[in-house]
Design a protein around this motif. Structure first.
Motif, PDB file in Angstrom:
ATOM      1  N   SER A  84       0.947  14.336  -0.821  1.00  0.00           N
ATOM      2  CA  SER A  84       0.806  12.880  -0.809  1.00  0.00           C
ATOM      3  C   SER A  84       1.746  12.235  -1.814  1.00  0.00           C
ATOM      4  CB  SER A  84      -0.641  12.486  -1.134  1.00  0.00           C
ATOM      5  OG  SER A  84      -0.996  12.974  -2.417  1.00  0.00           O
ATOM      6  N   GLU A  85       1.823  10.922  -1.698  1.00  0.00           N
ATOM      7  CA  GLU A  85       2.570  10.103  -2.652  1.00  0.00           C
ATOM      8  C   GLU A  85       1.852   8.769  -2.723  1.00  0.00           C
ATOM      9  OE1 GLU A  85       7.058  10.349  -3.200  1.00  0.00           O
ATOM     10  OE2 GLU A  85       6.849   8.446  -2.126  1.00  0.00           O
ATOM     11  N   PHE A  86       1.477   8.342  -3.915  1.00  0.00           N
ATOM     12  CA  PHE A  86       0.518   7.242  -4.033  1.00  0.00           C
ATOM     13  C   PHE A  86       1.124   5.890  -3.691  1.00  0.00           C
ATOM     14  CE2 PHE A  86      -2.650   4.430  -5.610  1.00  0.00           C
ATOM     15  CZ  PHE A  86      -3.818   5.129  -5.371  1.00  0.00           C
ATOM     16  N   THR A  87       0.386   5.145  -2.861  1.00  0.00           N
ATOM     17  CA  THR A  87       0.698   3.758  -2.513  1.00  0.00           C
ATOM     18  C   THR A  87      -0.630   3.003  -2.400  1.00  0.00           C
ATOM     19  OG1 THR A  87       0.503   3.955  -0.109  1.00  0.00           O
ATOM     20  CG2 THR A  87       2.623   4.596  -1.094  1.00  0.00           C
ATOM     21  N   PRO A  88      -0.603   1.677  -2.273  1.00  0.00           N
ATOM     22  CA  PRO A  88      -1.868   0.959  -2.062  1.00  0.00           C
ATOM     23  C   PRO A  88      -2.608   1.397  -0.799  1.00  0.00           C
ATOM     24  CG  PRO A  88      -0.147  -0.560  -2.734  1.00  0.00           C
ATOM     25  CD  PRO A  88       0.528   0.757  -2.477  1.00  0.00           C
ATOM     26  N   SER A  90      -3.107   4.469   0.106  1.00  0.00           N
ATOM     27  CA  SER A  90      -3.611   5.835  -0.022  1.00  0.00           C
ATOM     28  C   SER A  90      -5.110   5.950   0.235  1.00  0.00           C
ATOM     29  CB  SER A  90      -3.284   6.386  -1.407  1.00  0.00           C
ATOM     30  OG  SER A  90      -1.885   6.530  -1.571  1.00  0.00           O
ATOM     31  N   TYR A  91      -5.881   4.956  -0.204  1.00  0.00           N
ATOM     32  CA  TYR A  91      -7.335   5.055  -0.041  1.00  0.00           C
ATOM     33  C   TYR A  91      -7.758   4.915   1.413  1.00  0.00           C
ATOM     34  CZ  TYR A  91      -7.383   4.819  -5.097  1.00  0.00           C
ATOM     35  OH  TYR A  91      -7.152   5.089  -6.424  1.00  0.00           O
ATOM     36  N   THR A  92      -7.116   4.035   2.161  1.00  0.00           N
ATOM     37  CA  THR A  92      -7.461   3.920   3.581  1.00  0.00           C
ATOM     38  C   THR A  92      -6.901   5.093   4.378  1.00  0.00           C
ATOM     39  OG1 THR A  92      -5.522   2.505   3.952  1.00  0.00           O
ATOM     40  CG2 THR A  92      -7.626   1.420   3.477  1.00  0.00           C
ATOM     41  N   GLU A  93      -5.747   5.620   3.963  1.00  0.00           N
ATOM     42  CA  GLU A  93      -5.189   6.784   4.656  1.00  0.00           C
ATOM     43  C   GLU A  93      -6.124   7.974   4.588  1.00  0.00           C
ATOM     44  OE1 GLU A  93      -0.350   6.149   4.336  1.00  0.00           O
ATOM     45  OE2 GLU A  93      -1.379   7.393   2.839  1.00  0.00           O
ATOM     46  N   ALA A  94      -6.868   8.084   3.501  1.00  0.00           N
ATOM     47  CA  ALA A  94      -7.782   9.220   3.345  1.00  0.00           C
ATOM     48  C   ALA A  94      -8.866   9.233   4.416  1.00  0.00           C
ATOM     49  CB  ALA A  94      -8.415   9.176   1.964  1.00  0.00           C
ATOM     50  N   THR A  95      -9.129   8.089   5.041  1.00  0.00           N
ATOM     51  CA  THR A  95     -10.167   8.032   6.075  1.00  0.00           C
ATOM     52  C   THR A  95      -9.610   8.252   7.480  1.00  0.00           C
ATOM     53  OG1 THR A  95      -9.970   5.636   6.413  1.00  0.00           O
ATOM     54  CG2 THR A  95     -11.458   6.392   4.660  1.00  0.00           C
ATOM     55  N   ASN A  98      -5.328  13.457   8.840  1.00  0.00           N
ATOM     56  CA  ASN A  98      -5.843  14.822   8.896  1.00  0.00           C
ATOM     57  C   ASN A  98      -4.940  15.747   8.097  1.00  0.00           C
ATOM     58  OD1 ASN A  98      -8.085  14.454  10.823  1.00  0.00           O
ATOM     59  ND2 ASN A  98      -6.442  13.834  12.216  1.00  0.00           N
ATOM     60  N   PRO A  99      -5.422  16.957   7.759  1.00  0.00           N
ATOM     61  CA  PRO A  99      -4.571  17.888   7.007  1.00  0.00           C
ATOM     62  C   PRO A  99      -3.178  18.093   7.588  1.00  0.00           C
ATOM     63  CG  PRO A  99      -6.815  18.679   6.984  1.00  0.00           C
ATOM     64  CD  PRO A  99      -6.813  17.474   7.888  1.00  0.00           C
ATOM     65  N   PRO A 100      -2.992  18.169   8.937  1.00  0.00           N
ATOM     66  CA  PRO A 100      -1.615  18.319   9.433  1.00  0.00           C
ATOM     67  C   PRO A 100      -0.700  17.160   9.058  1.00  0.00           C
ATOM     68  CG  PRO A 100      -3.168  18.970  11.135  1.00  0.00           C
ATOM     69  CD  PRO A 100      -3.975  18.346  10.035  1.00  0.00           C
ATOM     70  N   ASP A 101      -1.255  15.939   8.946  1.00  0.00           N
ATOM     71  CA  ASP A 101      -0.433  14.798   8.518  1.00  0.00           C
ATOM     72  C   ASP A 101       0.083  15.016   7.098  1.00  0.00           C
ATOM     73  OD1 ASP A 101      -0.844  13.042  10.855  1.00  0.00           O
ATOM     74  OD2 ASP A 101      -2.925  13.028  10.189  1.00  0.00           O
TER      75      ASP A 101
END
Length: 421
Positions: A84-88, A90-95, A98-101
C-alpha cells in the motif's frame, strides 16, 4: 535431436560459467566498517559475488564508468509495507480492495524501491498472503524488487493490528486467532506457529496503539507480559525474530524485557527504555520519515479521519527528537522508514532526517548497510563491499558526506551481480 539439445544446453551453461567478470570503476567507495571514504577503486564482480577490489582503475574491457560517483553497499530498509501507499482514500479502500489488488500494487512499489538503491528490505505487514507471495516471486526472478524478509502479525483485540478497528458493530465482529488476534498465552503461541507454517520469516507485534489505525490511543500498552513471553519464546524456537511496533513507554519496556529484536518508532522512549535497550541489545528502527509525513498531513483538512488526525499531530513530530536522544545515548540504531506511509521510492529522505537529528552521514549509511544486514542476519553476505560478499552495489552522483541529499539520486543499482540501473 536429444543429443543436439543436450549439447546446446551444455554450451550455454559453459558460456555462463566462463562469462567475463563485471568491472566497476568507482570514483569513491564507502567503507562502512571504518566509516571512511577511499578514492579511485575498481570492483570486480564474477557471477553474483565481489571477487576483488583494487586500488586505482584496473583496465578492463567494458568496465562500467562510475568515476564521478560514490559506490557503497546496497541499501537496506528494515521497515516497509509494500502492499500500500497512504492517501486519504486508504480507509475506504480497505473495505473494497482484496489481497490480489494489494499484491499488484506491491509489484510496482517493490521495483520503485529497488531502483531507489534498496536491494534488501523487511516487509512488516501486508494483506493476507501478499508479502510472502511478493518475496517468493522476487526470489524466483519473476519480478524486480529487493531481497525480502516478511513479517506475520500477532495482535490483541483493539490493538494496532486488529483489522476491524473503527468498523460499525455488525461488521466489527470478534476477530480471533484466525485473523492473528489473540487473547492469552496459548492463543499467542499458536498464532506464532501458524505464521511459521504460512511461510513468514519473522513476527511483528504491536505492544502499543498506532497512529494510522482507527483505535483512539496511539500509546496505550496492548500486550501483557505472559502473552509477550509466549510470542518471543515460541518465535525463538522456530527461528523467527520478533519486531515490535511501539510508541508508548510501558508497552515498549515490556517488549524489550521479553526479548524482541527491534523496536519500531519508539516515540515516547524514555531514559529507562534506552538503558533497557542497551542492556538487552535491542535495535531501534526510528522511521522518522513516517513521523514527518503524518505530521505534515495532519495539517491538511480532511486528509485523516479525526481520530487519526489527533494522534498524527501529537506523535508524528516527536520521532525525530526521540531519534536524536537515542543516538546520543548510544542505543543501537538501524535504518527503517515505514514507507507505505510516505511514498515508496523516497526511502532515502530518511538519511537527511537522520543527519538533521545529529547522526553523521557515514554513520547513517552504515545504519542502512552493515547494521541492516546484521538485523536481517545476513551480515556474512551483505552490508559491506568486500571480496566474497554478494554483489549488491549502489552508486550516487557526488559525495554524500558533503551533501547527504545525493542519497535520493541513486545512479547505479546492482543486486546479486545483476545491473538494474
Amino acid at each position: 535431436m536429444i543429443q543436439r539439445a543436450v549439447a546446446a544446453c551444455f554450451a550455454l551453461s559453459s558460456f555462463a560459467a566462463f562469462a567475463a567478470p563485471t568491472t566497476l570503476h568507482c570514483g569513491a567507495l564507502v567503507d562502512v566498517r571504518t566509516l571512511s571514504v577511499v578514492r579511485e577503486r575498481t570492483i570486480v564482480v564474477d557471477a553474483k559475488r565481489i571477487v576483488r577490489i583494487d586500488a586505482g582503475y584496473t583496465p578492463a574491457e567494458g568496465a562500467i564508468d562510475l568515476k564521478g560517483h560514490t559506490c557503497m553497499p546496497g541499501l537496506i530498509d528494515l521497515h516497509i509495507h509494500f502492499g500500500s501507499e497512504f492517501t486519504p482514500a486508504s480507509y475506504t479502500e480497505a473495505t473494497r480492495l482484496n489481497p490480489p489488488d494489494y499484491a499488484i500494487r506491491s509489484v510496482v512499489y517493490a521495483e520503485k524501491t529497488l531502483l531507489a538503491g534498496f536491494t534488501s528490505a523487511r516487509d512488516l505487514g501486508a494483506s493476507p498472503g501478499v508479502s510472502v507471495a511478493l518475496r517468493n516471486a522476487i526470489n524466483e526472478g519473476r519480478i524486480k524488487g529487493p531481497r525480502l524478509q516478511v513479517a506475520g502479525g500477532v495482535g490483541t483485540t483493539g490493538s494496532h493490528g486488529d483489522p476491524t478497528n473503527g468498523l460499525r458493530a455488525d461488521l466489527m465482529g470478534h476477530p480471533g486467532p484466525e485473523r492473528g488476534i489473540v487473547s492469552g498465552p496459548d492463543q499467542a503461541r499458536n498464532v506464532v506457529r501458524q505464521r511459521y507454517k504460512e511461510g513468514f520469516d519473522l513476527i511483528k507485534i504491536a505492544t502499543t496503539g498506532g497512529v494510522l489505525s482507527l483505535g483512539k490511543s496511539g500509546d496505550a500498552p496492548m500486550l501483557i507480559d505472559a502473552e509477550l513471553m509466549a510470542i518471543t519464546t515460541t518465535a525463538k524456537d522456530y527461528g523467527m525474530p520478533v519486531t515490535c511496533h511501539a510508541h508508548g513507554t510501558e508497552g515498549m519496556k515490556r517488549a524489550i524485557r521479553a526479548g524482541v529484536q527491534t523496536i519500531e518508532h519508539g516515540t515516547y522512549m524514555d531514559d529507562e527504555a534506552m538503558e533497557l535497550m542497551k542492556k538487552h541489545g535491542t535495535w531501534y528502527i526510528p522511521t522518522i520519515s513516517a513521523g514527518r509525513f503524518v505530521a505534515e498531513k495532519a495539517k491538511v483538512p480532511g486528509f485523516f479521519p479525526e481520530v487519526v488526525r489527533v494522534k498524527a499531530a501529537a506523535i508524528g513530530p516527536l520521532i525525530q527528537g526521540t531519534f536524536a536522544k537515542a543516538y546520543k545515548a548510544g542505543v543501537k540504531i538501524a535504518f527503517g522508514t515505514d514507507q507505505g506511509v510516505a511514498p515508496h521510492g523516497e526511502n532515502a529522505r530518511e538519511f537527511e532526517y537522520m543527519v538533521e537529528g545529529g547522526m553523521p552521514p557515514l554513520e547513517a549509511i552504515r545504519a542502512a548497510t552493515l547494521y541492516g544486514a546484521t538485523v536481517m542476519g545476513l551480515e556474512k553476505d551483505l552490508g559491506t563491499l568486500e571480496p566474497g560478499k554478494i554483489a549488491d552495489i549502489v552508486a550516487v552522483p557526488g559525495d554524500p558526506v558533503k551533501e547527504i541529499a545525493v542519497m535520493s539520486r541513486v545512479s547505479f543499482v546492482m543486486k546479486d551481480g545483476v545491473r538494474y540501473k
